[in-house]
Design a protein around this motif. Structure first.
Motif, PDB file in Angstrom:
ATOM      1  N   TYR A 272      12.207  12.650  58.957  1.00 12.36           N
ATOM      2  CA  TYR A 272      11.558  11.320  59.894  1.00 12.36           C
ATOM      3  C   TYR A 272      10.309  11.638  60.019  1.00 12.36           C
ATOM      4  O   TYR A 272       9.942  12.838  60.679  1.00 12.36           O
ATOM      5  N   PHE A 273       9.404  10.698  60.176  1.00 11.75           N
ATOM      6  CA  PHE A 273       7.876  10.757  60.794  1.00 11.75           C
ATOM      7  C   PHE A 273       7.860   9.544  61.462  1.00 11.75           C
ATOM      8  O   PHE A 273       8.497   8.429  61.304  1.00 11.75           O
ATOM      9  N   THR A 274       6.774   9.445  62.371  1.00  8.37           N
ATOM     10  CA  THR A 274       6.491   8.425  62.997  1.00  8.37           C
ATOM     11  C   THR A 274       5.784   7.205  62.440  1.00  8.37           C
ATOM     12  O   THR A 274       5.755   6.212  62.319  1.00  8.37           O
ATOM     13  N   TRP A 275       4.753   7.991  61.206  1.00  9.00           N
ATOM     14  CA  TRP A 275       3.916   7.248  60.570  1.00  9.00           C
ATOM     15  C   TRP A 275       4.543   6.627  59.537  1.00  9.00           C
ATOM     16  O   TRP A 275       4.082   5.535  58.720  1.00  9.00           O
ATOM     17  N   THR A 276       5.571   7.050  59.200  1.00  4.54           N
ATOM     18  CA  THR A 276       6.507   6.103  58.033  1.00  4.54           C
ATOM     19  C   THR A 276       7.511   5.344  58.727  1.00  4.54           C
ATOM     20  O   THR A 276       8.396   4.647  58.237  1.00  4.54           O
ATOM     21  N   HIS A 277       7.383   4.947  60.065  1.00  2.72           N
ATOM     22  CA  HIS A 277       8.096   3.932  60.967  1.00  2.72           C
ATOM     23  C   HIS A 277       9.641   4.158  61.026  1.00  2.72           C
ATOM     24  O   HIS A 277      10.333   3.402  61.031  1.00  2.72           O
ATOM     25  N   ASN A 278       9.996   5.582  60.866  1.00  3.43           N
ATOM     26  CA  ASN A 278      11.363   5.877  60.987  1.00  3.43           C
ATOM     27  C   ASN A 278      11.804   6.015  62.475  1.00  3.43           C
ATOM     28  O   ASN A 278      13.196   6.071  62.831  1.00  3.43           O
ATOM     29  N   THR A 279      11.115   6.109  63.450  1.00  6.98           N
ATOM     30  CA  THR A 279      11.350   6.399  64.641  1.00  6.98           C
ATOM     31  C   THR A 279      10.819   5.639  65.970  1.00  6.98           C
ATOM     32  O   THR A 279      10.313   5.938  66.793  1.00  6.98           O
ATOM     33  N   ARG A 280      11.378   4.344  66.059  1.00  4.41           N
ATOM     34  CA  ARG A 280      10.945   3.341  66.846  1.00  4.41           C
ATOM     35  C   ARG A 280      11.612   3.723  68.204  1.00  4.41           C
ATOM     36  O   ARG A 280      10.929   3.518  69.130  1.00  4.41           O
ATOM     37  N   ASP A 281      12.949   3.950  68.122  1.00  7.13           N
ATOM     38  CA  ASP A 281      13.562   4.181  69.677  1.00  7.13           C
ATOM     39  C   ASP A 281      15.070   5.061  69.304  1.00  7.13           C
ATOM     40  O   ASP A 281      15.434   5.096  68.175  1.00  7.13           O
ATOM     41  N   PRO A 282      15.618   5.560  70.234  1.00  9.89           N
ATOM     42  CA  PRO A 282      16.639   6.505  69.988  1.00  9.89           C
ATOM     43  C   PRO A 282      17.789   5.874  69.194  1.00  9.89           C
ATOM     44  O   PRO A 282      18.360   6.441  68.283  1.00  9.89           O
ATOM     45  N   ARG A 283      18.016   4.560  69.801  1.00 10.80           N
ATOM     46  CA  ARG A 283      19.378   3.908  69.087  1.00 10.80           C
ATOM     47  C   ARG A 283      19.180   3.801  67.897  1.00 10.80           C
ATOM     48  O   ARG A 283      20.012   3.719  66.801  1.00 10.80           O
ATOM     49  N   GLN A 284      17.855   3.105  67.568  1.00  8.53           N
ATOM     50  CA  GLN A 284      17.487   2.835  65.957  1.00  8.53           C
ATOM     51  C   GLN A 284      17.620   4.097  65.154  1.00  8.53           C
ATOM     52  O   GLN A 284      18.078   3.982  64.020  1.00  8.53           O
ATOM     53  N   ILE A 285      17.087   5.254  65.651  1.00  9.79           N
ATOM     54  CA  ILE A 285      17.106   6.423  65.051  1.00  9.79           C
ATOM     55  C   ILE A 285      18.624   6.470  64.532  1.00  9.79           C
ATOM     56  O   ILE A 285      18.863   6.865  63.469  1.00  9.79           O
ATOM     57  N   ALA A 286      19.456   6.781  65.762  1.00  9.60           N
ATOM     58  CA  ALA A 286      20.845   6.962  65.414  1.00  9.60           C
ATOM     59  C   ALA A 286      21.375   6.134  64.288  1.00  9.60           C
ATOM     60  O   ALA A 286      22.194   6.458  63.451  1.00  9.60           O
ATOM     61  N   GLU A 287      21.227   4.886  64.489  1.00  9.39           N
ATOM     62  CA  GLU A 287      21.678   3.897  63.236  1.00  9.39           C
ATOM     63  C   GLU A 287      21.088   4.290  62.023  1.00  9.39           C
ATOM     64  O   GLU A 287      21.894   4.031  60.871  1.00  9.39           O
ATOM     65  N   LEU A 288      19.877   4.580  61.999  1.00 11.57           N
ATOM     66  CA  LEU A 288      19.275   4.869  60.589  1.00 11.57           C
ATOM     67  C   LEU A 288      19.641   6.126  60.048  1.00 11.57           C
ATOM     68  O   LEU A 288      20.015   6.061  58.797  1.00 11.57           O
ATOM     69  N   SER A 289      20.069   7.152  60.972  1.00 14.63           N
ATOM     70  CA  SER A 289      20.944   8.261  60.371  1.00 14.63           C
ATOM     71  C   SER A 289      22.296   7.886  59.963  1.00 14.63           C
ATOM     72  O   SER A 289      22.606   8.345  58.874  1.00 14.63           O
ATOM     73  N   ASN A 290      22.937   7.097  60.501  1.00 12.15           N
ATOM     74  CA  ASN A 290      24.319   6.518  60.103  1.00 12.15           C
ATOM     75  C   ASN A 290      24.170   5.921  58.806  1.00 12.15           C
ATOM     76  O   ASN A 290      24.994   6.029  57.976  1.00 12.15           O
ATOM     77  N   GLY A 291      23.160   5.179  58.669  1.00  7.49           N
ATOM     78  CA  GLY A 291      23.069   4.242  57.474  1.00  7.49           C
ATOM     79  C   GLY A 291      22.594   5.220  56.125  1.00  7.49           C
ATOM     80  O   GLY A 291      23.033   5.014  55.120  1.00  7.49           O
ATOM     81  N   ILE A 292      21.970   6.306  56.372  1.00  5.29           N
ATOM     82  CA  ILE A 292      21.547   7.287  55.319  1.00  5.29           C
ATOM     83  C   ILE A 292      22.782   7.941  55.129  1.00  5.29           C
ATOM     84  O   ILE A 292      23.183   8.358  53.749  1.00  5.29           O
ATOM     85  N   GLN A 293      23.552   8.631  56.076  1.00  2.00           N
ATOM     86  CA  GLN A 293      24.902   9.182  55.649  1.00  2.00           C
ATOM     87  C   GLN A 293      25.680   8.142  54.623  1.00  2.00           C
ATOM     88  O   GLN A 293      26.444   8.580  53.988  1.00  2.00           O
ATOM     89  N   ARG A 294      25.783   6.932  55.087  1.00  2.00           N
ATOM     90  CA  ARG A 294      26.885   6.110  54.675  1.00  2.00           C
ATOM     91  C   ARG A 294      26.239   5.804  52.969  1.00  2.00           C
ATOM     92  O   ARG A 294      27.118   5.762  52.228  1.00  2.00           O
ATOM     93  N   ALA A 295      25.308   5.796  52.944  1.00  2.00           N
ATOM     94  CA  ALA A 295      24.344   5.437  51.549  1.00  2.00           C
ATOM     95  C   ALA A 295      24.716   6.705  50.644  1.00  2.00           C
ATOM     96  O   ALA A 295      25.241   6.370  49.169  1.00  2.00           O
ATOM     97  N   SER A 296      24.812   8.082  51.117  1.00  2.00           N
ATOM     98  CA  SER A 296      25.088   9.085  50.492  1.00  2.00           C
ATOM     99  C   SER A 296      26.701   9.302  50.102  1.00  2.00           C
ATOM    100  O   SER A 296      26.917   9.713  49.032  1.00  2.00           O
ATOM    101  N   LEU A 297      27.388   9.083  51.144  1.00  2.00           N
ATOM    102  CA  LEU A 297      28.826   9.310  50.932  1.00  2.00           C
ATOM    103  C   LEU A 297      29.375   8.149  50.196  1.00  2.00           C
ATOM    104  O   LEU A 297      30.592   8.417  49.573  1.00  2.00           O
ATOM    105  N   ASP A 298      29.093   7.068  50.015  1.00  2.00           N
ATOM    106  CA  ASP A 298      29.243   5.920  49.257  1.00  2.00           C
ATOM    107  C   ASP A 298      29.131   6.351  47.839  1.00  2.00           C
ATOM    108  O   ASP A 298      29.726   5.836  46.781  1.00  2.00           O
ATOM    109  N   GLN A 299      28.174   7.458  47.448  1.00  2.00           N
ATOM    110  CA  GLN A 299      28.150   7.803  45.938  1.00  2.00           C
ATOM    111  C   GLN A 299      29.204   8.684  45.542  1.00  2.00           C
ATOM    112  O   GLN A 299      29.966   9.431  46.050  1.00  2.00           O
ATOM    113  N   PRO A 300      29.395   8.793  44.165  1.00  2.00           N
ATOM    114  CA  PRO A 300      30.561   9.734  43.721  1.00  2.00           C
ATOM    115  C   PRO A 300      30.162  10.933  44.044  1.00  2.00           C
ATOM    116  O   PRO A 300      28.894  11.679  43.978  1.00  2.00           O
ATOM    117  N   ARG A 301      31.059  12.005  44.490  1.00  2.00           N
ATOM    118  CA  ARG A 301      30.877  13.261  45.020  1.00  2.00           C
ATOM    119  C   ARG A 301      29.632  13.182  46.008  1.00  2.00           C
ATOM    120  O   ARG A 301      29.250  14.218  46.059  1.00  2.00           O
TER     121      ARG A 301
END
Length: 605
Positions: free
Chosen positions: A94-123
């Protein structure tokens, strides 16, 4: 094909096993569960697991259009979710300049979204999410998170308890937001005042003091369940070139490296540091090939793995930096880094080129699949110890309960109060009193603010002094004020009872020095606050009061204001020596110099 549930179940108990004992790397029979995971991966999946990559956007699936455009332009995908699905990456940053870190709750939701995207793949496996939350001058997640003083300020405080508190609180907040790897602490020993990239990011110039603070901060992160990262191996503290833009050369002998640069890394390894980051520097005494340390088998495998006995995760510094791209092309750099012995390839400038280069190197026999397996296993061990394999998601309700709490903010303020260093106080200029210095003009350089600060340093200082009973106003004068700007500041000083000047990297013939000279000439009490490097004091022999805050974040500037107002007695001491400006071979103020009130600066040499 085993399901995600089956794969995660296969690792049940590994996290608990890894938590036993002092070493993070003594695994026993549970290591077989992780080896089983590796054996089930395809070669493309293995290649992806080696990369830690950036992306644009605040959401894994629905970023703003400008971020979609940037992702398409730089990565060839629209979103972080598409990135994970296409390349099966093992980590993101995560970087500020890539607009990943607006606020803490948004960051937590982004993290969950990334995990979901990875775990939805085979293996699919959980992603190790990282950031650079060093505190001080380098922060990616700002307010309302608790922001502590940076490393050199912690070095000025000299408290391993404070360093551990920083790691524990920062780690708890990062974990609540789904960030499990922090690229901190900086283990470089800053012995070069001209160092353009490390400086105040280092705890100081005494290698043993640096080592103790590195180990303490790492322990704090470990207690919070976040992986700390000691950087930049084999040591970036004596450079005059920024490895982001050039290729630094360290001229230390092997003997000096052992006594200086190696000491904090040895301390970090004894403290079971979870990861170590390599430096894009040339170190001829350690490897005469001319290769950067990141790509050096003698440095990474021979010294770090062999001599120092480190078997944790080794991550490169960003592969987009000039220091690692000067000698080899972007297709060769990731392959050579793996051949050198690193485990994680951080932020390549062109992910598609780097990913296919590693894949081709295995297919052509330059790299073996078993070599990839070694690195993947180390990363999986770390993910398992952090609990990612069976608890990859965070509860967004925890964010408000953990991030930026009153207790965390108060702890950061208490730590900051122990770091502010009084360098000069002739004629007992400090402390100032609202009764005798009611109106205060605050002028200064106002460099770009680190993430999460409330405004420019002059404004923050003026607001803090006003809260303490003064009537303070701010006037930004820049890092190289013109004659007209200086005249305006001098005129404004005429209507004030005292002047506070925030300086930022003062040079002998620069406008900041001229500004201070002319303000002193007004006869008003002038207090200098060096808001970055404490070396500024050597260029300002005319001042009678000078503080070092070591950074220009809110927490450090508020602490400096309390010292100026006499609400807090200064306790910090220099963690680096300050040489004379007219004779750099002589020390003006040694390590350990620091005044308190009613102590005169009579020890100028």
């Amino acid at each position: 094909m085993p399901s995600r549930r089956t794969l995660l179940a296969a690792t049940a108990g590994v996290t608990a096993a890894l938590a036993v004992g002092n070493s993070a790397y003594s695994l026993g029979s549970d290591d077989e569960a992780l080896r089983s995971l590796v054996s089930r991966m395809t070669l493309p999946e293995k290649v992806g697991q080696l990369f830690v990559v950036r992306f644009y956007g605040h959401s894994a699936t629905a970023p703003d259009q400008a971020d979609i455009d940037a992702n398409l332009r730089e990565i060839g995908v629209r979103t972080a979710a598409e990135l994970v699905a296409k390349y099966r990456v093992g980590g993101v940053i995560y970087f500020t300049w890539t607009h990943n870190t607006r606020d803490p709750r948004q960051i937590a939701e982004l993290s969950n979204g990334i995990q979901r995207a990875s775990l939805d793949q085979p293996r699919g496996l959980p992603v190790l999410i990282a950031t650079d939350q060093e505190h001080g001058a380098v922060c990616r997640i700002g307010r309302p998170a608790a922001l502590f003083p940076g490393a050199m300020a912690i070095g000025a405080g000299g408290s391993t308890a404070d360093a551990r508190t920083l790691g524990r609180i920062s780690g708890a907040e990062l974990r609540a937001m789904g960030v499990r790897q922090d690229y901190s602490p900086d283990a470089d020993v800053n012995v070069n005042p001209a160092n353009p990239i490390i400086g105040v990011r280092s705890f100081g110039a005494d290698p043993h003091a640096v080592g103790a603070l590195v180990a303490a901060e790492a322990q704090g992160y470990r207690e919070a369940g976040v992986a700390a990262t000691a950087k930049h191996f084999p040591g970036h503290g004596d450079t005059a070139v920024d490895s982001h833009t050039g290729f630094p050369v360290i001229t230390h002998s092997r003997e000096l490296w052992e006594k200086l640069d190696a000491v904090p890394f040895r301390a970090a390894i004894r403290a079971s540091i979870d990861s170590i980051m390599t430096a894009h520097i040339q170190f001829p005494a350690l490897d005469g090939s001319g290769d950067p340390a990141t790509l050096s088998h003698p440095v990474v495998t021979g010294i770090l793995r062999g001599e120092l006995g480190y078997d944790g995760v080794v991550v490169t510094d960003s592969l987009g930096m000039a220091g690692v791209r000067t000698k080899y092309g972007d297709d060769r750099v990731p392959v050579l880094a793996l051949k050198a012995g690193v485990d994680q390839l951080l932020d390549p400038p062109d992910l598609d080129v780097a990913w296919h280069a590693v894949l081709k190197a295995v297919q052509d026999g330059e790299l073996t699949e078993s070599r990839l397996d070694e690195s993947i296993l180390r990363v999986l061990r770390l993910k398992s110890r952090l609990g990612l394999l069976d608890r990859p998601f965070v509860d967004t309700k925890d964010v408000r309960r953990v991030v930026g709490t009153a207790g965390h903010l108060a702890a950061a303020d208490r730590v900051a109060e122990r770091t502010t260093t009084l360098l000069v106080n002739e004629d007992d200029v400090l402390p100032l009193s609202p009764r005798t210095h009611g109106t205060v003009l605050v002028v200064g350089a106002d460099p770009a603010s680190p993430s999460g600060t409330t405004g420019p340093p002059t404004g923050v200082l003026a607001a803090a002094l006003t809260e303490l009973g003064f009537t303070a106003r701010a006037l930004s004068t820049g890092t190289d004020p013109s004659a007209e700007t200086i005249d305006s500041a001098v005129a404004a000083a005429g209507g004030s009872d005292a002047v506070v000047v925030g300086t930022y990297n003062v040079t002998a013939g620069g406008g900041q020095r001229k500004l201070v000279e002319q303000l002193v000439g007004t006869g008003r009490p002038v207090v200098v606050v060096a808001v970055r490097n404490p070396y500024d004091v050597a260029q300002l022999p005319m001042v009678k009061a000078c503080l070092a805050s070591y950074s220009w974040t809110d927490v450090e500037l508020r602490a400096a204001a309390r010292v100026i107002a006499g609400r807090v007695v200064p306790r910090g001491s220099l963690p680096v020596p300050v040489q004379r400006a007219d004779d750099p071979a002589r020390v003006l103020y040694p390590i350990g110099h620091g005044l308190t009130y009613r102590t005169r600066a009579s020890d100028r040499s």
